[in-house]
Design an enzyme around this catalytic site. Structure first.
Site, PDB file in Angstrom:
ATOM      1  N   ASP A   9       0.794  -1.243   0.000  1.00  0.00           N
ATOM      2  CA  ASP A   9       0.000   0.000   0.000  1.00  0.00           C
ATOM      3  C   ASP A   9       0.825   1.292   0.000  1.00  0.00           C
ATOM      4  O   ASP A   9       0.531   2.226   0.767  1.00  0.00           O
ATOM      5  CB  ASP A   9      -0.945   0.009   1.197  1.00  0.00           C
ATOM      6  CG  ASP A   9      -1.950  -1.135   1.182  1.00  0.00           C
ATOM      7  OD1 ASP A   9      -1.891  -1.954   0.258  1.00  0.00           O
ATOM      8  OD2 ASP A   9      -2.773  -1.209   2.104  1.00  0.00           O
ATOM      9  N   LYS A 104      -7.130  -4.637  -3.205  1.00  0.00           N
ATOM     10  CA  LYS A 104      -7.898  -5.145  -2.066  1.00  0.00           C
ATOM     11  C   LYS A 104      -8.865  -4.081  -1.569  1.00  0.00           C
ATOM     12  O   LYS A 104      -8.710  -2.903  -1.858  1.00  0.00           O
ATOM     13  CB  LYS A 104      -6.959  -5.592  -0.942  1.00  0.00           C
ATOM     14  CG  LYS A 104      -6.036  -4.519  -0.394  1.00  0.00           C
ATOM     15  CD  LYS A 104      -5.022  -5.117   0.572  1.00  0.00           C
ATOM     16  CE  LYS A 104      -4.085  -4.076   1.133  1.00  0.00           C
ATOM     17  NZ  LYS A 104      -4.734  -3.116   2.015  1.00  0.00           N
ATOM     18  N   CYS A 150      -1.963  -2.373   7.689  1.00  0.00           N
ATOM     19  CA  CYS A 150      -1.913  -3.311   6.567  1.00  0.00           C
ATOM     20  C   CYS A 150      -0.621  -4.120   6.515  1.00  0.00           C
ATOM     21  O   CYS A 150      -0.634  -5.276   6.088  1.00  0.00           O
ATOM     22  CB  CYS A 150      -2.159  -2.560   5.264  1.00  0.00           C
ATOM     23  SG  CYS A 150      -3.839  -1.866   5.205  1.00  0.00           S
TER      24      CYS A 150
END
Length: 200
Positions: A9, A104, A150
């Site tokens: 990310d 995602k 994450c």
């Protein structure tokens, strides 16, 4: 031993100036690129994930309602909305060495790379676990954002799926100091190796 690198990310909304920007995010993007320049060939797969949330929904309660303040635990401000600049990778991240991309959070909360689907290529739509099995990956190195969310979730899932995991502590950035420290302790306790990227 077959190794993969997870880049979690590294997106505009998670770096300085973004909707959920963390301090040090842009530096992490640049430092990962420098690492890839020297070490990309060490990996069978270099896999980058992105939050990719639906623009027309609250994504399963992940986005706070317009009349409600986010609690920054379960609900969050809108971020990484599909097709927006905030969802793009940070420009300092060199994508030329990335071999696979994962999206995602499409309509639902999703923290771990294991919650997403591979984008494009022969593995399009596949889950990451199946792809790692296909390539015989036994070891995973992890970098990215955010340490306490994450990155943590991805590391714990990788351990649960039987991989040896190494977290590059100099190639991650977190939301909060205390929560990031706690996440690192938890990851280490559960078996992750905490290491610098220059440790070899």
């Amino acid at each position: 031993m077959t190794k993969a690198l997870f880049i979690i990310d590294v997106q505009n909304d998670f770096t300085e100036g973004g909707a959920l920007g963390v301090d040090g995010g842009a530096a992490v993007a640049a430092d990962i690129s420098r690492y890839l320049e020297a070490h990309a060939d060490d990996y069978a797969l270099v896999i980058a994930s992105r939050d990719w949330h639906d623009p027309e929904s609250d994504n399963g309660g992940h986005f706070a309602a317009s009349d409600t303040d986010p609690d920054y635990v379960v609900t969050w401000p809108a971020h990484c909305v599909a097709g927006t600049a905030g969802a793009d990778y940070h420009p300092a991240l060199d994508l030329s060495r990335v071999t696979m991309h994962v999206k995602k959070g499409q309509g639902e909360p999703a923290y771990s790379i294991y919650d997403g689907e591979v984008e494009g290529g022969a593995s399009d739509g596949a889950g990451i676990s199946a792809v790692l099995d296909e390539y015989g990956v036994t070891e995973i190195d992890v970098a990215g954002i955010a340490t306490d969310y994450c990155v943590r979730a991805s590391v714990l899932d990788a351990i649960e799926h039987g991989r040896h995991v190494r977290v590059f502590t100099d190639l991650i950035a977190g939301v909060g100091r205390e929560s990031s420290d706690a996440a690192l302790i938890e990851m280490g306790h559960l078996g992750a190796e905490l290491s610098s990227s220059d440790a070899g």
